[in-house]
Design an enzyme around this catalytic site. Sequence first.
Site, PDB file in Angstrom:
ATOM      1  N   CYS A 110       1.069  -1.181  -0.199  1.00 36.89           N
ATOM      2  CA  CYS A 110      -0.071  -0.065  -0.053  1.00 36.89           C
ATOM      3  C   CYS A 110       0.891   1.166   0.035  1.00 36.89           C
ATOM      4  O   CYS A 110       1.741   1.578   0.771  1.00 36.89           O
ATOM      5  CB  CYS A 110      -0.886  -0.155   1.199  1.00 36.89           C
ATOM      6  SG  CYS A 110      -1.969   1.211   1.505  1.00 36.89           S
ATOM      7  N   CYS A 121     -11.287  13.965   4.508  1.00 41.23           N
ATOM      8  CA  CYS A 121     -12.490  13.065   4.565  1.00 41.23           C
ATOM      9  C   CYS A 121     -12.486  12.875   6.346  1.00 41.23           C
ATOM     10  O   CYS A 121     -11.672  12.777   6.657  1.00 41.23           O
ATOM     11  CB  CYS A 121     -12.139  11.600   4.080  1.00 41.23           C
ATOM     12  SG  CYS A 121     -12.093  11.801   2.056  1.00 41.23           S
ATOM     13  N   CYS A 346      -6.378   0.825   7.197  1.00 36.45           N
ATOM     14  CA  CYS A 346      -6.617   1.883   6.384  1.00 36.45           C
ATOM     15  C   CYS A 346      -7.103   3.219   7.146  1.00 36.45           C
ATOM     16  O   CYS A 346      -7.883   2.970   8.253  1.00 36.45           O
ATOM     17  CB  CYS A 346      -8.263   1.390   5.704  1.00 36.45           C
ATOM     18  SG  CYS A 346      -8.015  -0.242   4.740  1.00 36.45           S
TER      19      CYS A 346
HETATM   20  N1  SAH Z   1      -7.182   9.379  -1.648  1.00 33.01           N
HETATM   21  C1  SAH Z   1      -7.442   7.939  -2.074  1.00 33.01           C
HETATM   22  C2  SAH Z   1      -6.328   7.037  -1.615  1.00 33.01           C
HETATM   23  C3  SAH Z   1      -6.312   6.840  -0.109  1.00 33.01           C
HETATM   24  S1  SAH Z   1      -7.061   5.058   0.049  1.00 33.01           S
HETATM   25  C4  SAH Z   1      -8.796   7.604  -1.945  1.00 33.01           C
HETATM   26  O1  SAH Z   1      -9.493   8.225  -1.044  1.00 33.01           O
HETATM   27  O2  SAH Z   1      -9.347   6.490  -2.337  1.00 33.01           O
HETATM   28  C5  SAH Z   1      -7.495   4.750   1.702  1.00 33.01           C
HETATM   29  C6  SAH Z   1      -8.714   4.307   1.824  1.00 33.01           C
HETATM   30  O3  SAH Z   1      -8.859   3.944   3.130  1.00 33.01           O
HETATM   31  C7  SAH Z   1      -9.763   5.081   1.381  1.00 33.01           C
HETATM   32  O4  SAH Z   1     -10.584   4.165   0.851  1.00 33.01           O
HETATM   33  C8  SAH Z   1     -10.213   5.665   2.461  1.00 33.01           C
HETATM   34  O5  SAH Z   1     -11.602   6.163   2.399  1.00 33.01           O
HETATM   35  C9  SAH Z   1     -10.253   4.713   3.665  1.00 33.01           C
HETATM   36  N2  SAH Z   1     -10.172   5.124   4.644  1.00 33.01           N
HETATM   37  C10 SAH Z   1      -9.801   6.282   5.455  1.00 33.01           C
HETATM   38  N3  SAH Z   1      -9.997   6.291   6.781  1.00 33.01           N
HETATM   39  C11 SAH Z   1     -10.418   5.068   7.327  1.00 33.01           C
HETATM   40  C12 SAH Z   1     -10.649   4.630   8.302  1.00 33.01           C
HETATM   41  N4  SAH Z   1     -10.296   5.101   9.379  1.00 33.01           N
HETATM   42  N5  SAH Z   1     -11.019   3.313   8.406  1.00 33.01           N
HETATM   43  C13 SAH Z   1     -11.225   2.480   7.401  1.00 33.01           C
HETATM   44  N6  SAH Z   1     -11.005   3.142   6.117  1.00 33.01           N
HETATM   45  C14 SAH Z   1     -10.524   4.284   6.002  1.00 33.01           C
END
Ligand code: SAH
Length: 379
Positions: A110, A121, A346
């Site tokens: 990753c 977000c 994530c």
């Molecule tokens: N900016 C891109 C790449 C980041 S991917 C995107 O948003 O797709 C990281 C992934 O983890 C994204 O799907 C994001 O929404 C998710 N994510 C972020 N915070 C999280 C959390 N606290 N728990 C689970 N998933 C999360």
Amino acid sequence: MDSKPTLIGMDKPALKAALAGAGVPSRQLSMRVGQLWNWIHVHGARDFAAMTNLARDFRGLLENSFTLARPEIVTAQVSQDGTRKWLLRTGPGIEFETVYIPEEDRGTLCVSSQVGCTLTCKFCHTGTQKLVRNLTPAEILGQVMIAKDALEDWPSTAPDRKVTNVVMMGMGEPLYNFDNVKAALAIVTDGDALALSKRRVTLSTAGVVPMIPRAGAEIGSGLAISLHAVRDELRDVIVPINKKYPIAELLDACRNYPGASNARRITFEYVMLKDVNDSITDAKELVRLVKGIPAKINLIPFNAWPGAPYQCSDWSQIEKFAEVVNRAGYASPVRTPRGRDIMAACGQLKSESVKERASARQAREMAEVQSAQLARMPN
Ligand code: SAH
């Protein structure tokens, strides 16, 4: 710090120009570029002395002019479940994380595309980080090189590779750093370099709609969309880029994504937030929205971080939600949280020097949120 430039991250034209600038005669350039390309990206050479089939003079010239330096490793952690996380650094405050997730049939890396992230977000830890800058191709590719070094995963053409998949799902929004991500992934997928098939590379976006067609045409990797909500009112709040590019536009871009087919489905990521986006009505709406798109739906249990304004959905609710999606004919794997104990799951990535000072407090707070979280999950 070494002031000589690193050759890591250069594409072939850049390598050629660098060699020419260092005095390599022009009639030798193509051959030299080919040799170096192979040593750097197939064998993962870390010093020029290892390049035993190159003339001593040429090796001397390389030694004097360049390095093969990767980003500096600040910390390397291994989770109880085998997940690994590296905190890397390339300059003051320029720190970013990379996570390796071993599974039975694959090993996924990753990779981060930015230091921090501008998207804010609501449920994502990276979005709370102040410093933001795009990572260079050398810094993006460097993450893959570091992981392969640590896993002793060279040559890149070995049949039993450890890094089999690369996902642009680390820190940052890859489509806000298009050119550098494209340059790095070109080397990752070059058959004469890291040699991963484009099918094993996935780019995840929160929905930078105007860049999605270009990603399909120019990068050609798999696509993942961080959807997370099925109504604009909610998505505007939890994934604020939705205010610019609402759900309908995002899904249109997916419908037109080149190469999307049943064999190459688009992944929709959906983080499960208790009482926020996890109702059965939401599940039904999700199924309705993705109708006609070759899709896979990836349910992600929310990973907590200190101060996060949400909780993970109850396990029973995640199961009910998954069942609705499944019955509609979509695979809906629930993403097993990996590396939570080292904050590698994530949305938990965040590198900041402040974090170091606060590490003791954070460890205690994490232990608390995690025990609450584990209490809600099945074994
Ligand atoms: N900016 C891109 C790449 C980041 S991917 C995107 O948003 O797709 C990281 C992934 O983890 C994204 O799907 C994001 O929404 C998710 N994510 C972020 N915070 C999280 C959390 N606290 N728990 C689970 N998933 C999360």
